[in-house]
Scaffold this motif. Structure first.
Motif, PDB file in Angstrom:
ATOM      1  N   VAL A 510      67.831   9.412  53.969  1.00 45.75           N
ATOM      2  CA  VAL A 510      66.410   9.125  53.701  1.00 45.75           C
ATOM      3  C   VAL A 510      65.937   8.043  54.675  1.00 45.75           C
ATOM      4  O   VAL A 510      66.569   6.974  54.803  1.00 45.75           O
ATOM      5  N   MET A 511      64.831   8.350  55.379  1.00 42.92           N
ATOM      6  CA  MET A 511      64.181   7.346  56.223  1.00 42.92           C
ATOM      7  C   MET A 511      62.875   6.948  55.553  1.00 42.92           C
ATOM      8  O   MET A 511      61.999   7.785  55.334  1.00 42.92           O
ATOM      9  N   SER A 512      62.742   5.658  55.229  1.00 41.39           N
ATOM     10  CA  SER A 512      61.555   5.181  54.516  1.00 41.39           C
ATOM     11  C   SER A 512      60.869   4.098  55.344  1.00 41.39           C
ATOM     12  O   SER A 512      61.505   3.377  56.123  1.00 41.39           O
ATOM     13  N   VAL A 513      59.551   3.999  55.160  1.00 40.01           N
ATOM     14  CA  VAL A 513      58.719   3.015  55.871  1.00 40.01           C
ATOM     15  C   VAL A 513      57.940   2.224  54.840  1.00 40.01           C
ATOM     16  O   VAL A 513      57.309   2.813  53.940  1.00 40.01           O
ATOM     17  N   ALA A 514      57.981   0.882  54.977  1.00 43.04           N
ATOM     18  CA  ALA A 514      57.279   0.016  54.030  1.00 43.04           C
ATOM     19  C   ALA A 514      56.749  -1.206  54.774  1.00 43.04           C
ATOM     20  O   ALA A 514      57.270  -1.600  55.819  1.00 43.04           O
ATOM     21  N   GLU A 515      55.697  -1.785  54.193  1.00 44.04           N
ATOM     22  CA  GLU A 515      55.097  -2.986  54.771  1.00 44.04           C
ATOM     23  C   GLU A 515      55.082  -4.103  53.731  1.00 44.04           C
ATOM     24  O   GLU A 515      54.889  -3.843  52.535  1.00 44.04           O
ATOM     25  N   ASP A 516      55.292  -5.331  54.174  1.00 41.38           N
ATOM     26  CA  ASP A 516      55.110  -6.513  53.342  1.00 41.38           C
ATOM     27  C   ASP A 516      54.620  -7.641  54.244  1.00 41.38           C
ATOM     28  O   ASP A 516      54.235  -7.411  55.390  1.00 41.38           O
ATOM     29  N   GLU A 517      54.636  -8.879  53.733  1.00 43.24           N
ATOM     30  CA  GLU A 517      54.096  -9.988  54.523  1.00 43.24           C
ATOM     31  C   GLU A 517      54.930 -10.302  55.762  1.00 43.24           C
ATOM     32  O   GLU A 517      54.443 -10.931  56.712  1.00 43.24           O
ATOM     33  N   THR A 518      56.176  -9.877  55.786  1.00 46.21           N
ATOM     34  CA  THR A 518      57.038 -10.165  56.945  1.00 46.21           C
ATOM     35  C   THR A 518      56.849  -9.175  58.072  1.00 46.21           C
ATOM     36  O   THR A 518      57.171  -9.475  59.220  1.00 46.21           O
ATOM     37  N   GLY A 519      56.371  -7.962  57.788  1.00 47.06           N
ATOM     38  CA  GLY A 519      56.174  -6.971  58.823  1.00 47.06           C
ATOM     39  C   GLY A 519      56.415  -5.564  58.310  1.00 47.06           C
ATOM     40  O   GLY A 519      56.452  -5.297  57.094  1.00 47.06           O
ATOM     41  N   LEU A 520      56.595  -4.644  59.258  1.00 48.45           N
ATOM     42  CA  LEU A 520      56.849  -3.235  58.952  1.00 48.45           C
ATOM     43  C   LEU A 520      58.362  -3.004  58.976  1.00 48.45           C
ATOM     44  O   LEU A 520      59.032  -3.359  59.942  1.00 48.45           O
ATOM     45  N   THR A 521      58.895  -2.410  57.898  1.00 48.09           N
ATOM     46  CA  THR A 521      60.330  -2.189  57.776  1.00 48.09           C
ATOM     47  C   THR A 521      60.618  -0.692  57.718  1.00 48.09           C
ATOM     48  O   THR A 521      60.036   0.028  56.907  1.00 48.09           O
ATOM     49  N   VAL A 522      61.531  -0.255  58.630  1.00 50.15           N
ATOM     50  CA  VAL A 522      62.012   1.131  58.627  1.00 50.15           C
ATOM     51  C   VAL A 522      63.454   1.100  58.138  1.00 50.15           C
ATOM     52  O   VAL A 522      64.308   0.443  58.744  1.00 50.15           O
ATOM     53  N   SER A 523      63.718   1.777  57.036  1.00 50.18           N
ATOM     54  CA  SER A 523      65.061   1.791  56.443  1.00 50.18           C
ATOM     55  C   SER A 523      65.632   3.199  56.506  1.00 50.18           C
ATOM     56  O   SER A 523      64.917   4.185  56.279  1.00 50.18           O
ATOM     57  N   ILE A 524      66.937   3.281  56.846  1.00 53.57           N
ATOM     58  CA  ILE A 524      67.658   4.561  56.884  1.00 53.57           C
ATOM     59  C   ILE A 524      68.835   4.456  55.908  1.00 53.57           C
ATOM     60  O   ILE A 524      69.727   3.614  56.112  1.00 53.57           O
ATOM     61  N   THR A 525      68.796   5.294  54.873  1.00 51.38           N
ATOM     62  CA  THR A 525      69.797   5.234  53.800  1.00 51.38           C
ATOM     63  C   THR A 525      70.580   6.539  53.756  1.00 51.38           C
ATOM     64  O   THR A 525      69.987   7.626  53.864  1.00 51.38           O
ATOM     65  N   ASP A 526      71.891   6.422  53.631  1.00 49.94           N
ATOM     66  CA  ASP A 526      72.724   7.627  53.489  1.00 49.94           C
ATOM     67  C   ASP A 526      73.648   7.419  52.286  1.00 49.94           C
ATOM     68  O   ASP A 526      73.815   6.298  51.789  1.00 49.94           O
ATOM     69  N   ASN A 527      74.214   8.487  51.799  1.00 51.75           N
ATOM     70  CA  ASN A 527      75.169   8.406  50.680  1.00 51.75           C
ATOM     71  C   ASN A 527      76.574   8.761  51.152  1.00 51.75           C
ATOM     72  O   ASN A 527      77.327   9.467  50.483  1.00 51.75           O
ATOM     73  N   GLY A 528      76.880   8.247  52.362  1.00 53.10           N
ATOM     74  CA  GLY A 528      78.192   8.486  52.932  1.00 53.10           C
ATOM     75  C   GLY A 528      79.252   7.589  52.302  1.00 53.10           C
ATOM     76  O   GLY A 528      79.072   7.041  51.211  1.00 53.10           O
ATOM     77  N   PRO A 529      80.377   7.383  53.002  1.00 51.38           N
ATOM     78  CA  PRO A 529      81.495   6.631  52.419  1.00 51.38           C
ATOM     79  C   PRO A 529      81.212   5.149  52.266  1.00 51.38           C
ATOM     80  O   PRO A 529      81.933   4.439  51.549  1.00 51.38           O
ATOM     81  N   GLY A 530      80.163   4.642  52.974  1.00 53.71           N
ATOM     82  CA  GLY A 530      79.863   3.218  52.870  1.00 53.71           C
ATOM     83  C   GLY A 530      80.802   2.371  53.719  1.00 53.71           C
ATOM     84  O   GLY A 530      81.690   2.867  54.408  1.00 53.71           O
TER      85      GLY A 530
END
Length: 616
Positions: A510-530
């Motif tokens: 999952v690639m998600s995009v969010a904004e807050d007071e610090t800036g724009l954050t792009v997160s990439i999450t997987d359910n792999g082995p960690g």
């Protein structure tokens, strides 16, 4: 008296003034007095000539008994010569003074005749002074016409010329000149006494001031002059000297304290320091420089240390060429970095140089380690090249006839080629980072289209591995961030590649995009082995592989390159993970509007543009 230079100079100038005054006075007197005396003498002779002319004009003839009698009186009482001529200029009578014979005037006949003609022609009195070579004297001549008046009519009868020597005038000149010189000398001496007295009063405090200044030159700043009660220039000078001495004493004390403090600071720093003047002589150094070069301060002087270590040559180059000299010298088993810089004053004139010496043995070892890493990676190039050669040779020789085997060989060659390409690309990227090249030309970036293109590209790769890929965003319109678009996509691509690589079939990214007071954050999450807790701090280190047992190929440089790029752009790259549950990599980028308002970031932008222009 020998040390009172000013007093001697004043006395010399006074004596010189008296002498010049006497000489100039005599010259001026002679120039002024000589014409005055001559005029007076001429007037006296005019009176004699007029009397004789008057008596001669009363008779029918010029020469009468009365005239003869007057001529005799002139010779006896006035010691004058008398010459009478008629209206034609013919000489009628020539009576010479008793001490002058007639032949003494032979050399001036022409001038005398011309003089008589002027009297007759102009019918006015005339005078002249002629130098007689025979007499070796100046002679003064005064003449008047003899005019007879009858019935209000004037008739020219002749002329009368009176002659005298100027001995009397010369005697008057000499006596008056002597008197003037004597009076001048007497007045000069009388004036010199008070001048010398007051000059001594002026010179005395100056002498005391000179002695006090000499003592201050030797280091005694406690010297003070005794104040004067009078309110004059000397008292003002004494007060100013005392004030200056007090300020100088205070400043010297402060400078001494500051110098001692500076010496303590220099001695306390970890680097060695040597300062030299423009002649290459050491003016300052600390103890660390002796320690770095393993020398004993008791055995050698600072200048000898330069010669022993060869630093004198480096300082000489710096002073002669006025440039910074950098060199690494060996000191036993240690490596010493030598940085020598010229010192220039405000007028850009060289007045010395300073050298900074630092032990770089450890840093050089680290550099050697880095080179070994690169050598190891380079060594790994042989593996894919050897495999490719082993496959290409039978294909080239036509030994592989089966179509299926040929396709298998081609697939292996393609995989090895890709592995080789990836390894070379990562090595080049690592080399660029290690040379500290900065990201240039940062600018506002709108990432939505770039992220959508990235999602489409990796969605295909995920489908090939049967992994679900999703993109989530909380807003339709994203804010503009500050950075460089291709570098941001490079970071996210490295993360996505790892996510696809380590997520098993049936997994989800999952690639998600969010904004807050610090800036724009792009997160990439997987359910792999960690990633395990032990490996998590080292994820962004170079050549580090968390899954050492996994057979997936890789150079171990992707995430370290991504972290370096993020740091250089001012972005934040973070990872959270739980072993067996998957990982989340987040890239936070500042808003462009915030950067444009921030003064430090504006400075970075300016420097970035400047560096870009230099590279262009």
């Amino acid at each position: 008296m020998q040390k009172n230079f000013i007093l001697r100079r004043i006395l010399f100038l006074l004596l010189l003034a008296i002498v010049l005054w006497s000489i100039l006075t005599s010259i001026v007197y002679l120039r002024i007095a000589r014409p005055i005396f001559r005029n007076l003498k001429s007037e006296d002779l005019y009176d004699q000539a007029r009397i004789i002319s008057y008596v001669a004009s009363k008779g029918d003839k010029i020469i009468t008994d009365d005239v003869i009698q007057l001529l005799t009186l002139s010779i006896q009482f006035y010691e004058s010569g008398v010459f009478i001529s008629d209206e034609t200029g013919m000489n009628l009578i020539s009576n010479y003074p008793q001490d002058i014979a007639d032949y003494y005037l032979d050399g001036i006949d022409h001038e005398f005749n011309h003089f008589v003609n002027d009297i007759l022609s102009l019918q006015s009195r005339q005078s002249m002074i002629i130098f007689s070579k025979n007499l070796n004297k100046d002679l003064i001549f005064v003449g008047v016409p003899i005019i007879k008046t009858i019935a209000n009519k004037s008739y020219l009868m002749g002329s009368v010329v009176i002659m005298q020597t100027v001995d009397e005038l010369q005697a008057s000149y000499s006596s008056l000149n002597s008197a003037l010189l004597i009076s001048t000398i007497i007045v000069g001496l009388l004036v010199a006494i008070p001048i010398v007295f007051f000059a001594g009063k002026v010179v005395q405090p100056l002498t005391e001031m000179r002695e006090a200044a000499s003592a201050m030159v030797k280091g005694d700043f406690s010297q003070r002059l005794e104040p004067m009660e009078e309110d004059n220039e000397i008292s003002y000078l004494i007060n100013a000297f005392n004030h200056l001495a007090s300020e100088l004493d205070s400043n010297i004390s402060k400078l001494t304290n500051e110098r001692n403090q500076l010496q303590h600071i220099i001695d306390g720093i970890a680097e060695g320091i040597i300062a030299v003047n423009s002649d290459g002589k050491v003016t300052q150094n600390n103890d660390m420089v002796w320690h770095l070069f393993h020398q004993n301060t008791r055995l050698y002087t600072s200048d000898e240390l330069l010669k022993i270590t060869g630093l004198d040559k480096l300082f000489k180059i710096c002073l002669n060429e006025q440039r910074i000299v950098i060199e690494i010298k060996e000191s036993g088993n240690d490596l010493i970095n030598c940085l020598i810089s010229p010192l220039l004053d405000q007028e850009n004139v060289l007045y010395g140089a300073v050298g900074l010496f630092r032990d770089v043995t450890e840093s050089e070892k680290l550099e050697e380690t880095r080179r070994e890493y690169v050598a190891n990676v380079s060594h790994e190039l042989r593996t894919p090249i050897t495999a490719m050669r082993g496959l290409l040779e039978p294909l080239n020789d036509g030994l592989v006839k089966n179509e299926e085997n040929q396709q298998k060989y081609y697939a292996i060659l393609l995989r090895e080629t890709k592995r080789l390409s990836d390894l070379i690309d990562d090595m080049l990227e690592l080399s660029r980072i290690q040379t500290s090249e900065k990201i240039i030309n940062l600018e506002p970036v709108y990432l939505k289209n770039d992220l959508l293109d990235l999602a489409v590209r990796f969605e295909v790769l995920a489908d090939q591995k049967q992994v679900t890929f999703e993109i989530q965003d909380s807003k339709e319109q994203w804010s503009t961030v500050w950075g460089k678009a291709d570098r941001i996509i490079q970071i996210l691509s490295a993360i996505m590649e790892n996510a696809v690589k380590f997520t098993p079939e049936g997994g989800k990214i999952v690639m998600s995009v969010a904004e807050d007071e610090t800036g724009l954050t792009v997160s990439i999450t997987d359910n792999g082995p960690g990633i395990s807790i032990e490996d998590l701090p080292h994820v962004f280190e170079r050549f580090y592989k968390a899954d050492k047992a996994h057979n997936e190929r890789g150079t171990g440089l992707g995430l370290s390159i991504a972290a370096e790029l993020a740091e250089q752009m001012g972005h934040t790259l973070e990872v959270t993970s739980a072993e067996g549950k998957g990982s989340t990599f987040s890239l936070t980028m500042p808003f462009a509007r915030d950067v444009m308002k921030s003064e430090p970031h504006l400075k970075d932008v300016y420097e970035s543009d400047f560096d870009h222009e230099e590279q262009m």
